[in-house]
Scaffold this active site. Sequence first.
Site, short mmCIF file in Angstrom:
data_model
loop_
_atom_site.label_atom_id
_atom_site.label_comp_id
_atom_site.label_asym_id
_atom_site.label_seq_id
_atom_site.Cartn_x
_atom_site.Cartn_y
_atom_site.Cartn_z
N ASN A 1 15.75 112.61 101.82
CA ASN A 1 16.27 113.92 101.39
C ASN A 1 16.47 113.89 99.88
O ASN A 1 16.29 114.90 99.20
CB ASN A 1 17.62 114.17 102.06
CG ASN A 1 17.47 114.63 103.49
OD1 ASN A 1 17.09 115.76 103.75
ND2 ASN A 1 17.77 113.75 104.43
N ALA B 1 22.98 111.11 98.67
CA ALA B 1 22.98 109.66 98.47
C ALA B 1 22.61 109.25 97.04
O ALA B 1 22.48 108.07 96.76
CB ALA B 1 22.01 109.02 99.45
N HIS C 1 18.26 103.60 94.87
CA HIS C 1 17.46 104.74 94.42
C HIS C 1 17.41 104.66 92.89
O HIS C 1 18.46 104.68 92.23
CB HIS C 1 18.11 106.07 94.82
CG HIS C 1 18.34 106.20 96.29
ND1 HIS C 1 17.34 106.50 97.19
CD2 HIS C 1 19.45 106.08 97.02
CE1 HIS C 1 17.83 106.55 98.41
NE2 HIS C 1 19.12 106.30 98.34
N1 LIG Z 1 21.05 114.54 101.08
C1 LIG Z 1 21.17 113.25 101.31
O1 LIG Z 1 21.18 112.43 100.40
C2 LIG Z 1 21.35 112.77 102.73
C3 LIG Z 1 21.77 111.46 102.95
C4 LIG Z 1 21.95 111.05 104.26
C5 LIG Z 1 21.66 111.91 105.32
N2 LIG Z 1 21.21 113.16 105.06
C6 LIG Z 1 20.91 114.09 106.16
O2 LIG Z 1 22.13 114.54 106.70
C7 LIG Z 1 21.95 114.86 108.08
C8 LIG Z 1 23.06 114.19 108.90
O3 LIG Z 1 22.93 112.79 108.78
P1 LIG Z 1 23.70 111.80 109.77
O4 LIG Z 1 23.44 110.43 109.27
O5 LIG Z 1 25.10 112.26 109.97
O6 LIG Z 1 22.86 112.02 111.13
P2 LIG Z 1 23.35 111.75 112.64
O7 LIG Z 1 22.10 111.73 113.45
O8 LIG Z 1 24.27 110.60 112.72
O9 LIG Z 1 24.20 113.07 112.99
C9 LIG Z 1 23.61 114.33 113.06
C10 LIG Z 1 24.38 115.15 114.10
O10 LIG Z 1 23.89 116.49 114.05
C11 LIG Z 1 23.67 116.95 115.37
N3 LIG Z 1 22.56 117.90 115.36
C12 LIG Z 1 21.26 117.66 115.09
N4 LIG Z 1 20.53 118.79 115.23
C13 LIG Z 1 21.40 119.76 115.60
C14 LIG Z 1 21.25 121.14 115.91
N5 LIG Z 1 20.05 121.74 115.88
N6 LIG Z 1 22.36 121.85 116.22
C15 LIG Z 1 23.57 121.25 116.26
N7 LIG Z 1 23.78 119.93 116.01
C16 LIG Z 1 22.69 119.20 115.68
C17 LIG Z 1 23.31 115.70 116.18
O11 LIG Z 1 23.60 115.87 117.56
C18 LIG Z 1 24.19 114.64 115.53
O12 LIG Z 1 25.45 114.52 116.17
C19 LIG Z 1 20.54 114.40 108.45
O13 LIG Z 1 19.64 115.49 108.45
C20 LIG Z 1 20.17 113.45 107.33
O14 LIG Z 1 18.77 113.39 107.10
C21 LIG Z 1 21.08 113.61 103.79
#
Ligand SMILES: NC(=O)c1ccc[n+]([C@@H]2O[C@H](COP(=O)([O-])OP(=O)(O)OC[C@H]3O[C@@H](n4cnc5c(N)ncnc54)[C@H](O)[C@@H]3O)[C@@H](O)[C@H]2O)c1
Length: 266
Positions: free
Chosen positions: A189, A124, A219
């Site tokens: 993150n 992000a 940010h």
């Molecule tokens: N790096 C960044 O800047 C940044 C920005 C946004 C989100 N993220 C991270 O990215 C990830 C995904 O975000 P999102 O908004 O799509 O979340 P979300 O909750 O919409 O989707 C996550 C999906 O992963 C699945 N999941 C979770 N744990 C699991 C496991 N152990 N095994 C299999 N599937 C699993 C869930 O069922 C869900 O469908 C999160 O960890 C979030 O914190 C990072």
Amino acid sequence: MKQVIIIGCGTLGKTIIRGIIEKLGDFYKITAVCDALEEQAREMASFAHADIVTSADEIIAQKPDYVIEAASKKVVEDFAPSILQAGIDMIILSVGALADAALLKTIRQAGQTGNAKLYIASGAVGGFDLMRAVRFGGLAYAEIHTSKNPRSLNGAPYLNGAQLPPDEEICVFDGNAREAIQGFPQNVNVSVSTALATLGVDNTHVKISSIPGATCNTHEIHLGGEFGDIDIRVRVHPDKANPKSSTLAAWSILALLERLTQTIVI
Ligand SMILES: NC(=O)c1ccc[n+]([C@@H]2O[C@H](COP(=O)([O-])OP(=O)(O)OC[C@H]3O[C@@H](n4cnc5c(N)ncnc54)[C@H](O)[C@@H]3O)[C@@H](O)[C@H]2O)c1
């Protein structure tokens, strides 16, 4: 054609899967998807004409070129070491997992053993080129200040169930990146990725503000040192379906995948 497996078919996973098929289909084929929620996995497997996998062993058996994580910190902890050790590159979004020094060490060793890389997507935020460069120029200070609508922050462990005021701007958190990701695992993150590219999780300053009515996640990254100073400001709309997430993070995966195909790399 490179083969990819996507772990996580939620908010960002769906955008990544659609983006790969619609924009990067000449270079990448999604061979399998994985999600703890069977229905999500089935929906995206059917959309991508891909298999469903449920474990690191099944992923490794498919021998993909890249495994993309858009799921959770736990997936990085549980899947990354064995996937890297098997010689498969991984691209992750749940960077917060890497605030754990023991996991970071395990992942480094696994990558060296398997001759595989773990790519941290810019997510992000951005400006990692500048962050990396100024480390050679006397970087002495790194800070990231994240401002979000309270509805994106409410529910974070740091708040212990308290609701942020709906009509008052407040600084919710002031500390380092290690503490920030513990308190706000879904929101910052970016503080860990900024820290990994600069002064580390203990020495990177993090502030989090709650701004009622804010329509964008902001940010602001400040870097200072002998070289001078740099300010990076990212102001983007949160994901429509999930205000805790940022669609920019999904695009950053697509941009990285595109970059990995290019001859002239910028
Ligand atoms: N790096 C960044 O800047 C940044 C920005 C946004 C989100 N993220 C991270 O990215 C990830 C995904 O975000 P999102 O908004 O799509 O979340 P979300 O909750 O919409 O989707 C996550 C999906 O992963 C699945 N999941 C979770 N744990 C699991 C496991 N152990 N095994 C299999 N599937 C699993 C869930 O069922 C869900 O469908 C999160 O960890 C979030 O914190 C990072």
